[in-house]
Design an enzyme around this catalytic site. Structure first.
Site, mmCIF file in Angstrom:
data_model
loop_
_atom_site.group_PDB
_atom_site.id
_atom_site.type_symbol
_atom_site.label_atom_id
_atom_site.label_comp_id
_atom_site.label_asym_id
_atom_site.label_seq_id
_atom_site.Cartn_x
_atom_site.Cartn_y
_atom_site.Cartn_z
ATOM 1 N N ASP A 182 0.897 -1.146 0.000
ATOM 2 C CA ASP A 182 0.000 0.000 0.000
ATOM 3 C C ASP A 182 0.936 1.197 0.000
ATOM 4 O O ASP A 182 1.582 1.477 1.016
ATOM 5 C CB ASP A 182 -0.875 0.015 1.255
ATOM 6 C CG ASP A 182 -1.789 1.222 1.294
ATOM 7 O OD1 ASP A 182 -1.368 2.300 0.847
ATOM 8 O OD2 ASP A 182 -2.927 1.102 1.787
ATOM 9 N N HIS A 183 1.044 1.883 -1.126
ATOM 10 C CA HIS A 183 2.136 2.852 -1.236
ATOM 11 C C HIS A 183 2.014 4.005 -0.236
ATOM 12 O O HIS A 183 2.985 4.675 0.063
ATOM 13 C CB HIS A 183 2.307 3.349 -2.682
ATOM 14 C CG HIS A 183 1.313 4.377 -3.110
ATOM 15 N ND1 HIS A 183 0.044 4.058 -3.520
ATOM 16 C CD2 HIS A 183 1.396 5.719 -3.199
ATOM 17 C CE1 HIS A 183 -0.595 5.163 -3.834
ATOM 18 N NE2 HIS A 183 0.200 6.194 -3.653
ATOM 19 N N HIS A 245 -5.791 2.807 1.471
ATOM 20 C CA HIS A 245 -5.068 3.988 1.943
ATOM 21 C C HIS A 245 -5.746 4.672 3.147
ATOM 22 O O HIS A 245 -5.096 4.989 4.130
ATOM 23 C CB HIS A 245 -4.937 5.025 0.823
ATOM 24 C CG HIS A 245 -4.341 4.479 -0.446
ATOM 25 N ND1 HIS A 245 -3.380 3.490 -0.454
ATOM 26 C CD2 HIS A 245 -4.567 4.785 -1.747
ATOM 27 C CE1 HIS A 245 -3.046 3.233 -1.716
ATOM 28 N NE2 HIS A 245 -3.760 3.987 -2.509
HETATM 29 C C1 BG6 Z 1 -3.781 4.665 -6.012
HETATM 30 C C2 BG6 Z 1 -5.169 4.718 -6.573
HETATM 31 O O1 BG6 Z 1 -3.635 3.600 -5.137
HETATM 32 O O2 BG6 Z 1 -3.509 5.878 -5.319
HETATM 33 C C3 BG6 Z 1 -5.328 5.912 -7.490
HETATM 34 O O3 BG6 Z 1 -5.424 3.529 -7.301
HETATM 35 C C4 BG6 Z 1 -4.932 7.185 -6.774
HETATM 36 O O4 BG6 Z 1 -6.660 6.011 -7.973
HETATM 37 C C5 BG6 Z 1 -3.566 7.042 -6.127
HETATM 38 O O5 BG6 Z 1 -4.910 8.232 -7.727
HETATM 39 C C6 BG6 Z 1 -3.270 8.233 -5.240
HETATM 40 O O6 BG6 Z 1 -1.955 8.153 -4.802
HETATM 41 P P1 BG6 Z 1 -1.137 9.461 -4.398
HETATM 42 O O7 BG6 Z 1 0.158 8.935 -3.912
HETATM 43 O O8 BG6 Z 1 -1.041 10.308 -5.608
HETATM 44 O O9 BG6 Z 1 -1.956 10.116 -3.321
#
Ligand code: BG6
Length: 507
Positions: A182-183, A245
Site C-alpha cells: 500500500d504505497h 489507503h
Molecule cells: C492509487 C489509486 O492507489 O492511489 C489511485 O489507485 C490514486 O486512484 C492514487 O490516484 C493516489 O496516490 P497518491 O500517492 O497520488 O496520493
C-alpha cells in the site's frame, strides 16, 4: 550497499504502466543513491515481444519523467540499465517460470553467491491468483528467507474474493514472504504519524476521547481517472482508496502505542483498530455514507469531461468517484469520537490531511467579545502536497483589550530537513530488499478492512444512485457530504483554511 543481499527483482507485467511510472524510477533512484546491492538484476517478464534495448529505452523515458533525480545522465543510466533484462513469457505457462528459474540460477553462478528473489506482481489483478501457483509449481517459492512475493492492490473486490486470494497466496508462500503493498505506507509523512505520536510525550496524553472532539481524514485529488477507466469503473472510490489507503491512515491515527518496532507488533496494533470499528448497520448506510460521481466542468479553468464520458467507463456508470464516511472506533480510547473520512477524484485540489479537532475548554472564562474569532484547537497533519504538521491554538492578540485569535505553530518537512525525500515506492522497495514487512499489509488487515466496508458495498449494489453525476469538478464533492458533520454541528474544513498560515510562512 553490500549489507543488502544480491537481489533479483522479477517483475511480472513489467511492460505496464506501474513498472514504467513507479517501480523502475524508484529502483533507479535507489541505485543513484547507492542503496542497491552491487549484485542486482531486474528481470522484466511480459507477454509482448520486446528486446532488452527497446525495454531499456522505454524505462529511460520513464526515469526521465518520474525519477526524483530528474533527467538522467548517460553514465548513471548505463550503469543502471545494464542490470535490466527482458523475458517474454506467458504468465499461464509453467515454462515461463522454469526459464526464470534457470536465469536466476545462472546469476547465482556468475555472482558466486546466494541471491534473494523478489517476485513483483505488477499485472492486472486477474493474474494475482495465478502467478503464485506457477511460482510454487516451479519450486521458486520455497526458500522462506530469500524469496518474497509482492502484491499490489486491489486485493480482491470484496471480503470473499480477498479471502480466496489470501488462501492462494498462503498455499504457495509462507505469510512472512507475502508483501502486500500500500504505497501510502511508504510516504514519509504517513510514517511520521508514528514518530509524532509515540516519540513525543506531549501529544499522547491528549490523544483520546477526553480531549478529542472528532477527527477528519481527507484524501482529495484534482485528477480524474486518467487511462484507468477499465479498472476504475469496476472498483470505485471505496475499493480503490478507502479499503486500503484511508483505512491505513485511520489505523495509524487511532492505534495504541506499540511495544517495539517489530513488524508484527505494529501490524497487530493496527489490526486492533480495524477490529474495533463499529460495524455499519445496513439500514444506517445512507446516514453514515455519502457517494458521489463527478460530472463535466472545469478544473483550474480548463474544461474536463464528466466521469461517464471518460475512456473505458460505461455511459450510465453508477461507480462512485467520491465517498465520505462516518465511523466510530469502539474502544476505551475512542468511544463515541467520530472519524470522518472522505476521498474523491476531480476535487478542488490535491490535498491529503488529517485533522484532530479538540474539545472546547471546560469553562470559558474569557469575556464573550474576546472569543469572537475563537476556533477549536487542532492538530493538522498534512500528508501531501504540503508536508508538515500544524498545531493551531488560541493566543492573545496584541493590544489593550483581551482578544483571542487562532495562531499556528508549524513544522514543515522541507524547511526542517534537507532531504533526500524518497518517494513512497523507493522506501518500500528498500524495505522489501531488507525483508522488513512493517509497512506492508498482512492478510488479516486486508480482510478486516473489507469486513468494515461490505455492508456499504452490499447496500449500494441493491440501491443504485439516482442523482449521479452529483458534483462538479473543482468542488469538494456532493453538497450532501456536509450533512455528515452537520449532524454534530460541525463542518469540514477546506484545505485552504488549514493552509493559509504555512503558505504565508514558506513564501
Ligand atoms: C492509487 C489509486 O492507489 O492511489 C489511485 O489507485 C490514486 O486512484 C492514487 O490516484 C493516489 O496516490 P497518491 O500517492 O497520488 O496520493
Amino acid at each position: 550497499m553490500d549489507q543488502i543481499e544480491p537481489t533479483v527483482f522479477a517483475i511480472f507485467g513489467g511492460a505496464g504502466d506501474l513498472t514504467w511510472r513507479k517501480l523502475v524510477p524508484a529502483l533507479y533512484d535507489l541505485s543513484h543513491d547507492r542503496s542497491m546491492p552491487s549484485h542486482a538484476s531486474i528481470i522484466v517478464i511480459d507477454r509482448i515481444e520486446l528486446s532488452d534495448e527497446a525495454l531499456r529505452q522505454r524505462f529511460h523515458d520513464g526515469v526521465n519523467k518520474f525519477s526524483r533525480h530528474g533527467v538522467v545522465n548517460d553514465k548513471n543510466w548505463n550503469q543502471f540499465a545494464m542490470h535490466i533484462y527482458y523475458m517474454q513469457g506467458d504468465f499461464k505457462k509453467l515454462e515461463t517460470y522454469t526459464a526464470l528459474k534457470a536465469q536466476c540460477e545462472k546469476l547465482e553462478k556468475v555472482w558466486d553467491t546466494k541471491i534473494q528473489l523478489i517476485f513483483y506482481m505488477a499485472t492486472p489483478p486477474v493474474m494475482f491468483g495465478e502467478i503464485p501457483k506457477y511460482l510454487n509449481e516451479a519450486k521458486l517459492s520455497q526458500n522462506r528467507e530469500r524469496t518474497r512475493i509482492v502484491v499490489e492492490k486491489p486485493i480482491g473486490y470484496s471480503l470473499e474474493s480477498a479471502r480466496e486470494l489470501n488462501k492462494i497466496f498462503t498455499a504457495c508462500f509462507h505469510e512472512s514472504q507475502i508483501f502486500r503493498i500500500d504505497h501510502y505506507l511508504g510516504k514519509e509523512t504517513v510514517q511520521n504519524i508514528l514518530a509524532f505520536r509515540f516519540a513525543n510525550p506531549l501529544f499522547e496524553p491528549i490523544w483520546n476521547r477526553r480531549y478529542v472532539d472528532f477527527i477528519t481524514i481527507t484524501v482529495a485529488e484534482d485528477l480524474g481517472i486518467g487511462h484507468r477507466g477499465g479498472y476504475y469503473d469496476k472498483a470505485g472510490a471505496l475499493r480503490d482508496m478507502v479499503q486500503n489507503h484511508l483505512m491505513q491512515l485511520l489505523s495509524l491515527v487511532a492505534m495504541e502505542p506499540m511495544v517495539s518496532f517489530a513488524a508484527d507488533e505494529i501490524r497487530n496494533k493496527k489490526v486492533d483498530v480495524l477490529h474495533a470499528i463499529r460495524p455499519i448497520p445496513r439500514k444506517a448506510v445512507n446516514q453514515c455514507v455519502v457517494r458521489g460521481q463527478y460530472g463535466k466542468g472545469k478544473i483550474n479553468d480548463k474544461p474536463v469531461v464528466g466521469y461517464r464520458e471518460e475512456k473505458g467507463v460505461l455511459p450510465d456508470s453508477q461507480t462512485e468517484t467520491f465517498v465520505a464516511l462516518k465511523l466510530f472506533v469502539d474502544n476505551w480510547r475512542w468511544q463515541d469520537v467520530p472519524f470522518y473520512i472522505r476521498t474523491g477524484k476531480r476535487l478542488a485540489r490535491k490535498s491529503s490531511e488529517i485533522v484532530i479537532q479538540f474539545r472546547a475548554v471546560p469553562h470559558q472564562a474569557f469575556p464573550n467579545e474576546a472569543t469572537l474569532d475563537w476556533q477549536p484547537a487542532r492538530i493538522i497533519m498534512s500528508i501531501q502536497p504540503d508536508e508538515g504538521i500544524i498545531l493551531r491554538f488560541q493566543a492573545k492578540h496584541p493590544g489593550p483589550k483581551i482578544l483571542l485569535k487562532p495562531v499556528d505553530m508549524s513544522f514543515n518537512y522541507r524547511e526542517s530537513f534537507s532531504g533526500p525525500f524518497p518517494e513512497a515506492y523507493e522506501t518500500l522497495l528498500w524495505d522489501l530488499m531488507q525483508n522488513d514487512a512493517t509497512q506492508f499489509m498482512r492478510a488479516d488487515q486486508v480482510e478486516a478492512a473489507w469486513r468494515i466496508l461490505m455492508p456499504v458495498l452490499e447496500v449500494w449494489a441493491d440501491n443504485k444512485p439516482t442523482d449521479f453525476p452529483n458534483y462538479t469538478p473543482g468542488s469538494w464533492g456532493p453538497a450532501s457530504t456536509e450533512k455528515l458533520l452537520a449532524q454534530q454541528g460541525q463542518r469540514w474544513l477546506l484545505p485552504a483554511e488549514l493552509k493559509t498560515k504555512t503558505r504565508k510562512k514558506t513564501k
